[in-house]
Design a protein around this motif. Sequence first.
Motif, mmCIF file in Angstrom:
data_model
loop_
_atom_site.group_PDB
_atom_site.id
_atom_site.type_symbol
_atom_site.label_atom_id
_atom_site.label_comp_id
_atom_site.label_asym_id
_atom_site.label_seq_id
_atom_site.Cartn_x
_atom_site.Cartn_y
_atom_site.Cartn_z
ATOM 1 N N TYR A 254 0.848 -1.186 0.000
ATOM 2 C CA TYR A 254 0.000 0.000 0.000
ATOM 3 C C TYR A 254 0.880 1.231 0.000
ATOM 4 C CZ TYR A 254 1.054 0.583 4.975
ATOM 5 O OH TYR A 254 1.707 0.767 6.167
ATOM 6 N N TYR A 255 0.254 2.378 -0.241
ATOM 7 C CA TYR A 255 0.980 3.638 -0.120
ATOM 8 C C TYR A 255 0.058 4.728 0.402
ATOM 9 C CZ TYR A 255 -0.999 4.528 -4.787
ATOM 10 O OH TYR A 255 -1.846 4.671 -5.858
ATOM 11 N N LYS A 256 0.714 5.732 0.995
ATOM 12 C CA LYS A 256 0.034 6.904 1.530
ATOM 13 C C LYS A 256 0.775 8.126 1.015
ATOM 14 C CE LYS A 256 -0.163 4.791 6.046
ATOM 15 N NZ LYS A 256 -0.003 5.053 7.478
ATOM 16 N N LEU A 257 0.041 9.192 0.840
ATOM 17 C CA LEU A 257 0.666 10.454 0.453
ATOM 18 C C LEU A 257 -0.260 11.595 0.837
ATOM 19 C CD1 LEU A 257 -0.833 11.609 -2.421
ATOM 20 C CD2 LEU A 257 0.327 9.582 -3.269
ATOM 21 N N LEU A 258 0.293 12.778 0.847
ATOM 22 C CA LEU A 258 -0.519 13.981 0.961
ATOM 23 C C LEU A 258 -0.531 14.620 -0.411
ATOM 24 C CD1 LEU A 258 0.649 15.568 4.334
ATOM 25 C CD2 LEU A 258 -1.391 14.198 3.889
ATOM 26 N N LEU A 259 -1.712 15.038 -0.860
ATOM 27 C CA LEU A 259 -1.846 15.750 -2.121
ATOM 28 C C LEU A 259 -2.065 17.212 -1.774
ATOM 29 C CD1 LEU A 259 -1.843 15.045 -5.144
ATOM 30 C CD2 LEU A 259 -4.325 15.152 -5.050
ATOM 31 N N SER A 260 -1.147 18.048 -2.193
ATOM 32 C CA SER A 260 -1.123 19.449 -1.769
ATOM 33 C C SER A 260 -1.346 20.401 -2.939
ATOM 34 C CB SER A 260 0.235 19.754 -1.131
ATOM 35 O OG SER A 260 0.374 21.128 -0.865
ATOM 36 N N ASP A 261 -1.933 21.552 -2.627
ATOM 37 C CA ASP A 261 -2.037 22.643 -3.600
ATOM 38 C C ASP A 261 -1.337 23.888 -3.058
ATOM 39 O OD1 ASP A 261 -3.760 23.627 -1.680
ATOM 40 O OD2 ASP A 261 -5.528 23.613 -2.957
ATOM 41 N N GLU A 262 -0.425 23.709 -2.140
ATOM 42 C CA GLU A 262 0.371 24.746 -1.469
ATOM 43 C C GLU A 262 -0.400 25.507 -0.392
ATOM 44 O OE1 GLU A 262 2.631 27.241 -4.066
ATOM 45 O OE2 GLU A 262 3.284 25.550 -5.295
ATOM 46 N N GLN A 263 -1.732 25.395 -0.362
ATOM 47 C CA GLN A 263 -2.508 26.022 0.699
ATOM 48 C C GLN A 263 -2.885 24.994 1.754
ATOM 49 O OE1 GLN A 263 -5.799 27.819 -1.294
ATOM 50 N NE2 GLN A 263 -4.595 29.521 -2.064
ATOM 51 N N THR A 264 -3.235 23.795 1.307
ATOM 52 C CA THR A 264 -3.628 22.722 2.204
ATOM 53 C C THR A 264 -3.346 21.387 1.518
ATOM 54 O OG1 THR A 264 -5.374 21.956 3.694
ATOM 55 C CG2 THR A 264 -6.042 22.594 1.476
ATOM 56 N N ALA A 265 -3.556 20.296 2.251
ATOM 57 C CA ALA A 265 -3.288 18.973 1.688
ATOM 58 C C ALA A 265 -4.344 17.980 2.156
ATOM 59 C CB ALA A 265 -1.901 18.485 2.107
ATOM 60 N N VAL A 266 -4.593 16.983 1.336
ATOM 61 C CA VAL A 266 -5.537 15.918 1.634
ATOM 62 C C VAL A 266 -4.780 14.609 1.676
ATOM 63 C CG1 VAL A 266 -7.558 14.667 0.772
ATOM 64 C CG2 VAL A 266 -7.452 17.144 0.548
ATOM 65 N N ARG A 267 -5.086 13.794 2.672
ATOM 66 C CA ARG A 267 -4.465 12.472 2.807
ATOM 67 C C ARG A 267 -5.052 11.544 1.740
ATOM 68 N NH1 ARG A 267 -2.507 9.515 7.316
ATOM 69 N NH2 ARG A 267 -3.029 11.260 8.641
ATOM 70 N N VAL A 268 -4.175 10.753 1.089
ATOM 71 C CA VAL A 268 -4.590 9.773 0.080
ATOM 72 C C VAL A 268 -4.032 8.421 0.483
ATOM 73 C CG1 VAL A 268 -4.410 9.085 -2.356
ATOM 74 C CG2 VAL A 268 -4.644 11.512 -1.746
ATOM 75 N N PHE A 269 -4.859 7.383 0.377
ATOM 76 C CA PHE A 269 -4.447 6.009 0.686
ATOM 77 C C PHE A 269 -4.854 5.114 -0.473
ATOM 78 C CE2 PHE A 269 -5.527 1.744 1.978
ATOM 79 C CZ PHE A 269 -4.381 1.351 2.644
ATOM 80 N N SER A 270 -3.992 4.149 -0.805
ATOM 81 C CA SER A 270 -4.356 3.163 -1.823
ATOM 82 C C SER A 270 -3.532 1.899 -1.641
ATOM 83 C CB SER A 270 -4.109 3.717 -3.225
ATOM 84 O OG SER A 270 -4.598 2.800 -4.195
ATOM 85 N N PHE A 271 -4.140 0.780 -1.983
ATOM 86 C CA PHE A 271 -3.394 -0.474 -2.027
ATOM 87 C C PHE A 271 -2.649 -0.567 -3.349
ATOM 88 C CE2 PHE A 271 -6.440 -1.746 1.266
ATOM 89 C CZ PHE A 271 -5.551 -2.286 2.193
ATOM 90 N N GLY A 272 -1.561 -1.331 -3.356
ATOM 91 C CA GLY A 272 -0.760 -1.521 -4.561
ATOM 92 C C GLY A 272 0.518 -0.724 -4.498
ATOM 93 N N ARG A 273 1.175 -0.628 -5.639
ATOM 94 C CA ARG A 273 2.402 0.154 -5.770
ATOM 95 C C ARG A 273 2.064 1.463 -6.475
ATOM 96 N NH1 ARG A 273 5.608 -2.440 -2.670
ATOM 97 N NH2 ARG A 273 5.982 -4.626 -3.080
ATOM 98 N N SER A 274 2.751 2.519 -6.094
ATOM 99 C CA SER A 274 2.439 3.835 -6.642
ATOM 100 C C SER A 274 3.405 4.226 -7.754
ATOM 101 C CB SER A 274 2.518 4.889 -5.546
ATOM 102 O OG SER A 274 2.375 6.172 -6.111
ATOM 103 N N PRO A 275 2.883 4.915 -8.769
ATOM 104 C CA PRO A 275 3.754 5.481 -9.795
ATOM 105 C C PRO A 275 4.341 6.824 -9.352
ATOM 106 C CG PRO A 275 1.479 5.969 -10.331
ATOM 107 C CD PRO A 275 1.463 5.115 -9.081
ATOM 108 N N CYS A 276 4.003 7.276 -8.160
ATOM 109 C CA CYS A 276 4.344 8.625 -7.697
ATOM 110 C C CYS A 276 5.553 8.641 -6.770
ATOM 111 C CB CYS A 276 3.169 9.232 -6.939
ATOM 112 S SG CYS A 276 1.649 9.308 -7.877
ATOM 113 N N ARG A 277 6.127 9.810 -6.695
ATOM 114 C CA ARG A 277 7.159 10.127 -5.717
ATOM 115 C C ARG A 277 6.935 11.568 -5.286
ATOM 116 N NH1 ARG A 277 7.005 5.541 -5.526
ATOM 117 N NH2 ARG A 277 8.570 4.015 -6.072
ATOM 118 N N ASN A 278 7.596 11.987 -4.217
ATOM 119 C CA ASN A 278 7.459 13.362 -3.736
ATOM 120 C C ASN A 278 7.756 14.371 -4.836
ATOM 121 O OD1 ASN A 278 6.667 12.942 -1.031
ATOM 122 N ND2 ASN A 278 8.759 12.425 -0.489
ATOM 123 N N ALA A 279 7.014 15.456 -4.840
ATOM 124 C CA ALA A 279 7.160 16.603 -5.739
ATOM 125 C C ALA A 279 6.572 16.373 -7.131
ATOM 126 C CB ALA A 279 8.607 17.056 -5.850
#
Length: 123
Positions: free
Chosen positions: A66-91
């Motif tokens: 699984y993976y967790k991340l915060l999705l930000s728009d520079e004002q605030t962020a929302v927690r995201v959770f998903s099972f599996g492998r992510s194609p994402c990295r920070n920034a």
Amino acid sequence: MRRAVLTGLCGALTAVAISVLASAGPAAISPSELLADPDRFDGQAVTLQGTVVKFREGVSLDGAPYYKLLLSDEQTAVRVFSFGRSPCRNAMQATVDGIFERVNRLGPRTHYNEVTATRVTCR
């Protein structure tokens, strides 16, 4: 005869357009827009766009990645959770489709303002 064919063709094209628009899903919003009125989106399918921060991967007790991340728009962020492998990295810029919940209780843990992702794309 031509009028009947043209009328039939217009009707078919209208049906296809309605079908495509209905399957397109919700329009993408920012984390700030979501959190400005979280009650409106609670339990709803959402599409968010923003920047990935605090990306973490893990493996559950039963061995599921699984993976967790915060999705930000520079004002605030929302927690995201998903099972599996992510194609994402920070920034990275990301688009997240999923279900938003104001309160998400998982066993002894409670998470607030979280999207359980069904699809995540990064660029």
